[in-house]
Enzyme design. Structure first.
Site: not given
Ligand code: NAD
Length: 501
Positions: A199, A274, A308, A405
């Site tokens: 997804k 992650e 990230c 962040e």
């Molecule tokens: P997000 O957590 O808002 O969304 C990530 C994914 O989760 C999306 O596909 C979203 O649709 C889904 N999602 C949202 N709510 C959900 C729920 N209740 N249940 C299941 N899935 C759900 O994150 P974002 O805004 O898309 O990305 C930014 C974040 O990702 C930042 O915090 C960044 O640090 C992190 N990130 C971490 C890494 C790593 O490897 N540690 C790498 C890239 C990004």
């Protein structure tokens, strides 16, 4: 493979953009379920927005519970079928190598889709797309090396272990580096013989959909790879609480990661998280400042800070603080923000309107808290979500801009007294994803590397990545690791077998 050393400029042939634009414009996108491209059962679609123009770019199928259920059923069926479960590791390697070749052949197209969809500058997306193929190649090498062991026992016994696939994996990815993060999950899952439901983020799904089309060309059995687009609270949540999914690999925010962990409890899924970061990048007075400062600016401006592991808290020894802060501000001010296809553009737009507002609100918070803004602070007055690189000094580690962040091109520069103070302040965060150390003193470098609580430490470099290096977080930056042998462990179950003669 490395992000470092990649120049911030790249000439993009305008004609090369035609193919990805044509693909994006070729009608609403579908879900991949059981080897077929289908609309959402509800027939609903959602809009994806071009962050450079704010215009609607494409329509994505808006999946829901029923679509997730169908994808999981297909993945379960594929897990049992002879043409997947019954093949040799060599055949799995051939699949992965074939996918790597397909991804390599289409690397520029995938890169430009990413640039159009989420605003990643073309110089960066083309580098990232090269890593996508390499990721499949790396895991192709693993397929034939995933082995159990024989264990010491007495003469009337034989004990050994088998490494088996976990089962149906669910991959939930964010919008910041969508293509690569999908590869980081699909490649190891397939290498270990699992099936997978992916997804992508509703904000940037297009590169994952094109990747899935390419993977289809490798003729994997139907249901081995499924993609369900849609919103997190519907599609993502259903995946997290689905009893037919055996493992969730999630990359995204810490807040959503916690929800995933709770939702996964129903069937005790294996969970890899992650999550976010607020990584310290520590500059000692004996550092090679030319290299350190260029890398430090890359460390928070690359992909407009939407990485990230961005080094968003730069710690500088107080003896060189003023000089370093001025130089960082000056280098940052020289990084051009604009058209992500522009030959001299370093920063494109941030990915969405909501995210743009969020980043700007942190800039306001920095000013309100009394930090001193040396450069940046503005959203460009043009369509699109463009934000200048923004540098704050006079920051203390307890300010909101130093603790939360921001995920944008915003950095805080904080003074430290000595080595212990740098380590204390570096670790004074709820996160623990990455850290940087700049010094010529080898002993100090290793000592500080050991003392910092983070999953990845870079010494005299910042932000490089290579699939041989495990990646993941301490503390609230996550659970588990991607890459290396640890990622293989995360996508396999160990079975111990004893036979008494
Ligand atoms: P997000 O957590 O808002 O969304 C990530 C994914 O989760 C999306 O596909 C979203 O649709 C889904 N999602 C949202 N709510 C959900 C729920 N209740 N249940 C299941 N899935 C759900 O994150 P974002 O805004 O898309 O990305 C930014 C974040 O990702 C930042 O915090 C960044 O640090 C992190 N990130 C971490 C890494 C790593 O490897 N540690 C790498 C890239 C990004």
């Amino acid at each position: 493979m490395s992000f470092t050393g990649i120049s911030g400029t790249q000439k993009i042939d305008r004609a090369a953009v035609e193919a990805p634009r044509a693909w994006i414009g070729a009608g609403p996108k579908s879900l991949l379920i059981d080897g077929r491209w289908v609309s959402a059962a509800s027939g609903k679609t959602l809009e994806t927005i071009d962050p450079s123009s704010e215009a609607v770019l494409a329509l994505l199928a808006e999946g829901a519970d029923i679509d997730v259920d169908a994808a999981v059923a297909a993945a379960q069926k594929a897990l049992e079928c002879k043409s997947w479960a019954g093949i040799s590791p060599h055949q799995r390697a051939r699949y992965l190598l074939q996918i790597a070749d397909l991804v390599d052949r289409h690397a520029d197209e995938l890169a430009l889709i990413e640039t159009i969809d989420m605003g990643m500058p073309a110089w960066f997306s083309t580098a990232v797309a090269k890593m996508a193929g390499e990721t499949f190649r790396y895991y192709a090498g693993w397929t034939t090396k995933i082995a159990g062991s024989t264990l010491p026992t007495d003469a009337s016994n034989f004990i050994y272990t088998l490494k088996e696939p976990v089962g149906v994996c669910g991959a939930i990815t964010p919008w910041n580096v969508p293509l690569l993060l999908a590869c980081f999950k699909i490649a190891p899952a397939l290498a270990c013989g699992n099936t997978i439901v992916v997804k992508p983020s509703e904000i940037a799904s297009l590169s994952t959909l094109r990747l899935a089309e390419l993977i289809q060309e490798a003729d994997l059995p139907p249901g081995v790879l499924n993609v369900v687009t849609g919103f997190g609270p519907s599609v993502g949540e259903r995946m997290a609480n689905h009893s037919g999914i055996d493992k969730i690999s999630f990359t995204g925010s810490t807040a959503v990661g916690k929800r995933i962990l709770q939702a996964s409890a129903g069937n005790l899924k294996r969970v890899t998280l992650e999550l976010g970061g607020k990584s310290p990048n520590i500059i000692f007075p004996d550092a090679d400042l030319d290299r350190a400062l260029d890398a430090a600016v890359n460390g928070f401006t690359r992909n407009s800070g939407q990485i990230c592991s961005s080094g968003t808290r730069i710690f500088v020894h107080r003896d060189i603080y003023d000089e370093v802060a001025e130089r960082i501000a000056s280098i940052s001010a020289g990084r051009k923000v604009g058209d992500p296809f522009g030959a001299d553009t370093f920063l494109g737009p941030v990915a969405s309107a909501t995210h743009c507002d969020r980043v700007m609100s942190y800039i306001d918070a920095g000013n309100d808290e009394g930090a001193r803004m040396l450069t940046g602070g503005n959203r460009l007055s043009r369509p699109g979500f463009f934000i200048e690189p923004t540098v704050f000094t006079g920051v203390t580690n307890d300010m909101k801009i130093a603790r939360e962040e921001i995920f944008g091109p915003v950095v805080t520069i904080i003074a430290f007294r000595d080595e212990d103070d740098a380590v204390f302040k570096g670790n004074d965060t709820t996160y623990g994803l990455a850290a940087g150390i700049w010094t010529k003193d080898v002993g100090r470098a290793h000592k500080v590397a050991r003392a910092l609580k983070a999953g990845r430490i870079w010494i005299n470099t910042y932000g490089e990545t290579d699939p041989v290096m495990p990646f993941g977080g301490f503390k609230q930056s996550g659970i588990g690791r991607e890459f290396g042998a640890e990622s293989i462990a995360a996508y396999t179950e160990t079975k111990a077998v004893q036979i008494r003669f």
